[in-house]
Write a protein that holds these residues in place. Structure first.
Motif, PDB file in Angstrom:
ATOM      1  N   ALA A  12       0.846  -1.192   0.000  1.00 48.57           N
ATOM      2  CA  ALA A  12       0.000   0.000   0.000  1.00 48.57           C
ATOM      3  C   ALA A  12       0.878   1.238   0.000  1.00 48.57           C
ATOM      4  CB  ALA A  12      -0.921   0.014   1.213  1.00 48.57           C
ATOM      5  N   TYR A  13       0.497   2.213  -0.807  1.00 52.86           N
ATOM      6  CA  TYR A  13       1.184   3.497  -0.880  1.00 52.86           C
ATOM      7  C   TYR A  13       0.205   4.538  -0.332  1.00 52.86           C
ATOM      8  CZ  TYR A  13       4.041   0.609  -3.916  1.00 52.86           C
ATOM      9  OH  TYR A  13       4.817  -0.401  -4.409  1.00 52.86           O
ATOM     10  N   LEU A  14       0.232   4.685   0.997  1.00 51.95           N
ATOM     11  CA  LEU A  14      -0.806   5.454   1.670  1.00 51.95           C
ATOM     12  C   LEU A  14      -0.813   6.918   1.255  1.00 51.95           C
ATOM     13  CD1 LEU A  14      -0.455   3.899   5.243  1.00 51.95           C
ATOM     14  CD2 LEU A  14      -2.023   3.237   3.406  1.00 51.95           C
ATOM     15  N   GLY A  15       0.358   7.464   0.954  1.00 48.76           N
ATOM     16  CA  GLY A  15       0.424   8.875   0.604  1.00 48.76           C
ATOM     17  C   GLY A  15      -0.320   9.220  -0.669  1.00 48.76           C
ATOM     18  N   ILE A  16      -0.335   8.297  -1.628  1.00 48.17           N
ATOM     19  CA  ILE A  16      -1.021   8.550  -2.894  1.00 48.17           C
ATOM     20  C   ILE A  16      -2.312   7.742  -3.032  1.00 48.17           C
ATOM     21  CG2 ILE A  16       1.069   9.213  -4.106  1.00 48.17           C
ATOM     22  CD1 ILE A  16       1.068   6.390  -5.382  1.00 48.17           C
ATOM     23  N   GLY A  17      -2.586   6.847  -2.060  1.00 49.29           N
ATOM     24  CA  GLY A  17      -3.857   6.144  -2.049  1.00 49.29           C
ATOM     25  C   GLY A  17      -3.974   4.992  -3.026  1.00 49.29           C
ATOM     26  N   TRP A  18      -2.886   4.234  -3.222  1.00 46.52           N
ATOM     27  CA  TRP A  18      -2.922   3.064  -4.093  1.00 46.52           C
ATOM     28  C   TRP A  18      -2.522   1.827  -3.287  1.00 46.52           C
ATOM     29  CZ3 TRP A  18      -3.856   2.757  -9.485  1.00 46.52           C
ATOM     30  CH2 TRP A  18      -4.064   3.987 -10.126  1.00 46.52           C
ATOM     31  N   ALA A  19      -3.150   0.683  -3.616  1.00 41.86           N
ATOM     32  CA  ALA A  19      -2.770  -0.593  -3.007  1.00 41.86           C
ATOM     33  C   ALA A  19      -2.839  -1.680  -4.071  1.00 41.86           C
ATOM     34  CB  ALA A  19      -3.694  -0.942  -1.836  1.00 41.86           C
ATOM     35  N   THR A  20      -1.927  -2.655  -3.995  1.00 45.85           N
ATOM     36  CA  THR A  20      -1.927  -3.777  -4.930  1.00 45.85           C
ATOM     37  C   THR A  20      -1.810  -5.081  -4.156  1.00 45.85           C
ATOM     38  OG1 THR A  20       0.475  -3.640  -5.216  1.00 45.85           O
ATOM     39  CG2 THR A  20      -0.895  -2.449  -6.810  1.00 45.85           C
ATOM     40  N   PHE A  21      -2.421  -6.133  -4.725  1.00 46.02           N
ATOM     41  CA  PHE A  21      -2.434  -7.452  -4.099  1.00 46.02           C
ATOM     42  C   PHE A  21      -2.113  -8.503  -5.162  1.00 46.02           C
ATOM     43  CE2 PHE A  21      -5.403  -4.636  -2.021  1.00 46.02           C
ATOM     44  CZ  PHE A  21      -5.108  -4.794  -0.675  1.00 46.02           C
ATOM     45  N   HIS A  22      -1.330  -9.518  -4.769  1.00 45.72           N
ATOM     46  CA  HIS A  22      -0.952 -10.602  -5.679  1.00 45.72           C
ATOM     47  C   HIS A  22      -0.990 -11.930  -4.935  1.00 45.72           C
ATOM     48  CE1 HIS A  22       0.748  -8.010  -8.924  1.00 45.72           C
ATOM     49  NE2 HIS A  22       1.005  -7.191  -7.916  1.00 45.72           N
ATOM     50  N   ASN A  23      -1.137 -13.013  -5.705  1.00 48.42           N
ATOM     51  CA  ASN A  23      -0.929 -14.322  -5.091  1.00 48.42           C
ATOM     52  C   ASN A  23       0.397 -14.948  -5.537  1.00 48.42           C
ATOM     53  OD1 ASN A  23      -2.112 -15.002  -7.715  1.00 48.42           O
ATOM     54  ND2 ASN A  23      -2.172 -17.107  -6.947  1.00 48.42           N
ATOM     55  N   GLU A  24       0.864 -14.665  -6.782  1.00 47.36           N
ATOM     56  CA  GLU A  24       2.153 -15.172  -7.249  1.00 47.36           C
ATOM     57  C   GLU A  24       2.804 -14.115  -8.128  1.00 47.36           C
ATOM     58  OE1 GLU A  24       2.818 -19.443  -8.189  1.00 47.36           O
ATOM     59  OE2 GLU A  24       0.628 -19.501  -8.350  1.00 47.36           O
ATOM     60  N   LEU A  25       3.373 -13.134  -7.498  1.00 49.38           N
ATOM     61  CA  LEU A  25       3.924 -11.992  -8.228  1.00 49.38           C
ATOM     62  C   LEU A  25       5.015 -12.406  -9.215  1.00 49.38           C
ATOM     63  CD1 LEU A  25       4.103  -8.942  -8.662  1.00 49.38           C
ATOM     64  CD2 LEU A  25       5.625  -8.808  -6.685  1.00 49.38           C
ATOM     65  N   LEU A  26       5.826 -13.411  -8.860  1.00 54.58           N
ATOM     66  CA  LEU A  26       6.936 -13.827  -9.718  1.00 54.58           C
ATOM     67  C   LEU A  26       6.533 -14.886 -10.732  1.00 54.58           C
ATOM     68  CD1 LEU A  26       9.870 -13.908  -7.143  1.00 54.58           C
ATOM     69  CD2 LEU A  26       9.183 -12.066  -8.691  1.00 54.58           C
ATOM     70  N   ALA A  27       5.262 -15.241 -10.770  1.00 53.97           N
ATOM     71  CA  ALA A  27       4.742 -16.177 -11.775  1.00 53.97           C
ATOM     72  C   ALA A  27       3.532 -15.533 -12.445  1.00 53.97           C
ATOM     73  CB  ALA A  27       4.357 -17.512 -11.127  1.00 53.97           C
ATOM     74  N   PRO A  28       3.786 -14.540 -13.310  1.00 53.39           N
ATOM     75  CA  PRO A  28       2.687 -13.756 -13.871  1.00 53.39           C
ATOM     76  C   PRO A  28       1.673 -14.581 -14.647  1.00 53.39           C
ATOM     77  CG  PRO A  28       4.763 -13.291 -15.013  1.00 53.39           C
ATOM     78  CD  PRO A  28       5.100 -14.076 -13.790  1.00 53.39           C
ATOM     79  N   GLU A  29       2.081 -15.731 -15.184  1.00 59.49           N
ATOM     80  CA  GLU A  29       1.127 -16.548 -15.930  1.00 59.49           C
ATOM     81  C   GLU A  29       0.080 -17.185 -15.012  1.00 59.49           C
ATOM     82  OE1 GLU A  29       4.353 -19.226 -14.501  1.00 59.49           O
ATOM     83  OE2 GLU A  29       4.217 -17.221 -15.395  1.00 59.49           O
ATOM     84  N   ARG A  30       0.343 -17.210 -13.687  1.00 58.40           N
ATOM     85  CA  ARG A  30      -0.607 -17.759 -12.722  1.00 58.40           C
ATOM     86  C   ARG A  30      -1.145 -16.701 -11.762  1.00 58.40           C
ATOM     87  NH1 ARG A  30       3.646 -21.428 -12.314  1.00 58.40           N
ATOM     88  NH2 ARG A  30       4.166 -20.668 -10.221  1.00 58.40           N
ATOM     89  N   ASP A  31      -0.551 -15.558 -11.762  1.00 59.78           N
ATOM     90  CA  ASP A  31      -0.838 -14.550 -10.744  1.00 59.78           C
ATOM     91  C   ASP A  31      -2.247 -13.972 -10.864  1.00 59.78           C
ATOM     92  OD1 ASP A  31      -0.163 -12.775  -8.611  1.00 59.78           O
ATOM     93  OD2 ASP A  31       0.100 -11.166 -10.082  1.00 59.78           O
TER      94      ASP A  31
END
Length: 243
Positions: A12-31
């Motif tokens: 989360a980047y609280l100062g700019i109001g963005w958040a991201t969530f992943h389950n397999e960030l290093l395996a984009p074909e499954r993420d």
């Protein structure tokens, strides 16, 4: 060489109001990726009136998107009257109207964020974005890995109102209003959405642009944006509070 710390699932980047969530960030074909925005800067500069909105991808395939384009140029009617507006995003309308645009005083806030091995959570507060038309506009988003997303909109208005829950995608949605369910598909990726509210929702979808992409530029030669699909779930009864 020391060990490299593992990448976090969520950030989360609280100062700019963005958040991201992943389950397999290093395996984009499954993420599975969920991106959430609730910025204190509101719809100014290159930002849009899209606080407490989200986007979802599975294996690099977009299943929930921000709609529209900056066509044919920045500041064109299609850009300012549609793409920048709440209507073009995966957010909530109040009585069919969106957030205040082009006003730095009408921003949102990420009020809570948590990330564990099993889940990620964020709370976006877009109450201020509606210029007094909302007493409460909170969106809770819980991502349970590997691919379950639970979203709760906690809404309140000064007087009874109708609410519209929006979703956009590149492909046509499969709708089942009786079951209060829809499915988004793209290139083998699938997202099934079950909706729940008091009184149920009335479903609708279209691939028509609400603003002509060539408005103000009737002789433009560039190809107009390809159609996208726009889903609306509208509450059937007016209420001053809605979840």
């Amino acid at each position: 060489v020391g060990a490299v710390a593992p990448l976090p699932h969520d950030r989360a980047y609280l100062g700019i109001g963005w958040a991201t969530f992943h389950n397999e960030l290093l395996a984009p074909e499954r993420d599975t990726m969920v991106m959430f925005k609730c910025s204190p800067y509101g719809g100014v500069s290159h930002s849009h009136a899209d606080q407490a909105s989200f986007a979802i991808m599975k294996g690099g395939r977009s299943l929930a998107i921000p709609a529209g384009e900056r066509f044919p140029s920045h500041g064109s009617p299609f850009h300012t009257e549609y793409t920048q507006q709440t209507l073009a995003h995966n957010a909530v309308l109040i009585d069919g109207a969106g957030q205040v645009n082009r006003d730095v005083r009408r921003g949102g806030e990420l009020r809570a964020f948590q990330s564990t091995e099993r889940f990620g959570y964020v709370l976006g507060d877009a109450t201020n974005c509606f210029g007094g038309r909302a007493l409460r506009n909170h969106r809770h988003l819980l991502f349970v890995r590997p691919g379950v997303i639970v979203m709760v909109d906690d809404l309140a208005t000064p007087a009874p109102a109708s609410f519209q829950w929006l979703l956009h995608a590149h492909q046509e949605f499969a709708l089942d209003e009786g079951a209060q369910r829809l499915v988004s598909r793209k290139a083998g990726a699938t997202m099934t959405v079950d909706l729940l509210t008091n009184g149920g929702f009335a479903f609708g979808q279209t691939d028509a642009w609400p603003v002509d992409p060539k408005k103000g530029f009737p002789t433009v030669r560039a190809a107009v944006p390809k159609p996208q699909w726009h889903f609306t779930a509208a509450t059937r009864e007016k209420a001053a509070t809605q979840i």
